[in-house]
Motif scaffolding. Structure first.
Motif, mmCIF file in Angstrom:
data_model
loop_
_atom_site.group_PDB
_atom_site.id
_atom_site.type_symbol
_atom_site.label_atom_id
_atom_site.label_comp_id
_atom_site.label_asym_id
_atom_site.label_seq_id
_atom_site.Cartn_x
_atom_site.Cartn_y
_atom_site.Cartn_z
ATOM 1 N N UNK A 187 31.650 46.941 34.823
ATOM 2 C CA UNK A 187 31.129 45.831 34.031
ATOM 3 C C UNK A 187 29.854 45.293 34.670
ATOM 4 N N UNK A 188 28.902 44.893 33.851
ATOM 5 C CA UNK A 188 27.675 44.284 34.349
ATOM 6 C C UNK A 188 27.934 42.805 34.616
ATOM 7 N N UNK A 189 27.442 42.332 35.766
ATOM 8 C CA UNK A 189 27.746 40.959 36.165
ATOM 9 C C UNK A 189 26.512 40.246 36.696
ATOM 10 N N UNK A 190 26.494 38.944 36.469
ATOM 11 C CA UNK A 190 25.520 38.054 37.091
ATOM 12 C C UNK A 190 26.278 37.202 38.104
ATOM 13 N N UNK A 198 31.890 41.374 44.562
ATOM 14 C CA UNK A 198 31.937 41.892 43.187
ATOM 15 C C UNK A 198 31.848 43.413 43.175
ATOM 16 N N UNK A 199 30.962 43.960 44.009
ATOM 17 C CA UNK A 199 30.807 45.419 44.050
ATOM 18 C C UNK A 199 32.044 46.097 44.623
ATOM 19 N N UNK A 200 32.832 45.334 45.404
ATOM 20 C CA UNK A 200 34.063 45.893 45.957
ATOM 21 C C UNK A 200 35.073 46.243 44.872
ATOM 22 N N UNK A 201 34.922 45.637 43.682
ATOM 23 C CA UNK A 201 35.793 46.020 42.558
ATOM 24 C C UNK A 201 34.985 46.777 41.502
ATOM 25 N N UNK A 202 33.912 47.434 41.984
ATOM 26 C CA UNK A 202 33.139 48.366 41.156
ATOM 27 C C UNK A 202 32.473 47.680 39.973
ATOM 28 N N UNK A 203 31.997 46.466 40.214
ATOM 29 C CA UNK A 203 31.219 45.747 39.209
ATOM 30 C C UNK A 203 29.739 45.961 39.497
ATOM 31 N N UNK A 204 28.938 46.164 38.479
ATOM 32 C CA UNK A 204 27.491 46.352 38.650
ATOM 33 C C UNK A 204 26.800 44.988 38.580
ATOM 34 N N UNK A 205 26.263 44.552 39.702
ATOM 35 C CA UNK A 205 25.583 43.251 39.751
ATOM 36 C C UNK A 205 24.147 43.432 39.278
#
Length: 428
Positions: free
Chosen positions: A16-19, A43-50
């Motif tokens: 998921x893309x995240x801010x 956030x990246x530790x749960x494979x979220x794209x910041x």
């Protein structure tokens, strides 16, 4: 039965893309960039794209949305531009704030506690770890069922075991959550009792217990693997280790000791997790010695040290327990920084500078640990029957046999050992 909680949880989707947002109230000892970097790492530790990081100066906290109206509109524009599905706030949000922010931003919103719980939920590998994470998540979610329930006027009548006449759906769900939490607490109490029995057995043996503690990603698991030859998951990743791991090691003058690798700490560790992981953290509380592993290459290493000390106080670690600071990641420093840290370490008796990755300094760390554990040892002269092989083996296993001789039918041992070991030996 599927509860509202289970429908509502909606775990964060991989990719998921995240801010990432840091509401800067000026209360933190770290600068905004450091806070944003850590939260982005979580956030990246749960494979979220910041896709973006935003620091927002907050002079007055808004009860409904935390940040001001103009700031909220600007953030909504950033979310739209980045096509973000998720907004991560490096703050603790109330259920009302979370709901209002989701409406205003048209995206899923999670706060710092929710993010850490997501990581723990993904990483827990053992049955105990999963129980602890579920308990923490239920405790957190219980007050947030209001988030997605827009049908609170709908009432459920019916039988006693489904809720009395007039009980709302959300009340029933909260009751189910409370019941599930009570069952989980009982299971974890059993885990705690079992762990306590294992600890009692070790203490009777007795073998000293050494616990590795430190900020998440400080290098504890890499050091654990280096010291024990084990293969515990060790990655450049926040919260790589959740479940405690125990291994036997030998130290200079100590035949056997137990080394424990524990969950990494983090600033503002959610209270739900501290409570839920009590059984795991008891290994730290009952340790004979703590090795505080610090990432000295991190710009916030001093603040991280203070955060770890705060958690240790919160979980009840006695300040009299001996501890060593292992200044880790020498391999990441330039020559000038390295010389400065090594010089400071040499001036202090409670510090050893190391690189867990390369092994530099680890032998010195083992020597320092052994010296601390044996500092209270005294010298005893012990007489045994010459044929008492079991007694002789016990002395060699639990003490440092300095000399031995035989006079007639008696063997004379000159041994250095802990007073408690001597008392146990005298009672055999």
């Amino acid at each position: 039965m599927t509860t509202g909680f289970e429908r509502d949880r909606d775990d964060v989707a991989r990719g998921a893309k995240a801010v990432v947002v840091y509401p800067d109230t000026g209360a933190s000892t770290r600068d905004a960039e450091a806070r944003l970097a850590e939260t982005a790492g979580l956030a990246m530790a749960i494979h979220v794209e910041v896709v973006d990081r935003v620091a927002i100066k907050v002079r007055t906290l808004q009860p409904s949305t935390l940040i001001g109206k103009g700031q909220l509109e600007a953030l909504a524009a950033t979310v739209r531009m980045g096509e973000a599905e998720l907004v991560v706030f490096d703050a603790n949000l109330t259920p009302v704030q979370q709901r209002n922010l989701e409406k205003a931003l048209s995206a899923k919103v999670i706060d710092r506690t929710g993010l850490i719980l997501e990581i723990f939920g993904e990483r827990a590998a053992t049955a105990e770890g999963r129980l602890q994470v579920e308990l923490a998540h239920l405790d957190y979610q219980a007050g947030r069922l209001v988030r997605s329930w827009t049908h609170l006027e709908r009432q459920r009548g019916g039988f006693g075991f489904l809720g009395g006449p007039g009980e709302t759906q959300i009340e029933a769900d909260r009751r189910l959550i409370r019941d599930r939490m009570a069952r989980l607490k009982k299971e974890l109490e059993q885990v705690s009792r079992t762990r306590g029995l294992h600890r009692d057995r070790r203490q009777r043996a007795p073998w000293p217990v050494i616990a590795l503690v430190g900020y998440t990603n400080a290098g504890k698991s890499t050091l654990f693997n280096r010291m024990t030859g084990a293969d515990v998951m060790a990655e450049d990743l926040l919260f790589a280790t959740l479940d405690p791991t125990l291994r036997q090691i030998a130290l200079p003058g100590i035949d056997k000791a137990i080394l424990s690798d524990t969950v990494g700490f983090v600033s503002e560790l959610p209270t739900q997790l501290v409570a839920a992981f009590k059984a795991t953290l008891e290994e730290v509380v009952s340790a004979d010695l703590l090795i505080h592993v610090r990432d000295i290459a991190h710009p916030d290493t001093l603040v991280q040290r203070d955060d770890v000390e705060t958690v240790l106080r919160d979980i009840g670690v006695d300040t009299s327990v001996p501890r060593i600071e292992a200044w880790n990641k020498l391999d990441l420093l330039d020559e000038d920084e390295r010389a400065e840290w090594l010089g400071e370490a040499e001036r202090r008796e409670d510090v050893v500078a190391i690189s867990a990755l390369s092994g530099e300094g680890v032998a010195g760390l083992l020597d320092t640990v052994a010296a601390l554990l044996t500092a209270s040892h005294r010298r005893y002269t012990i007489l045994l029957d010459a044929g008492d092989g079991a007694g002789a083996a016990w002395l060699h296993a639990h003490g440092d046999v300095l000399s031995q001789s035989v006079e007639g039918e008696q063997a004379i041992y000159d041994v250095r050992m802990a007073e408690r070991d001597y008392e146990r030996f005298a009672q055999r």
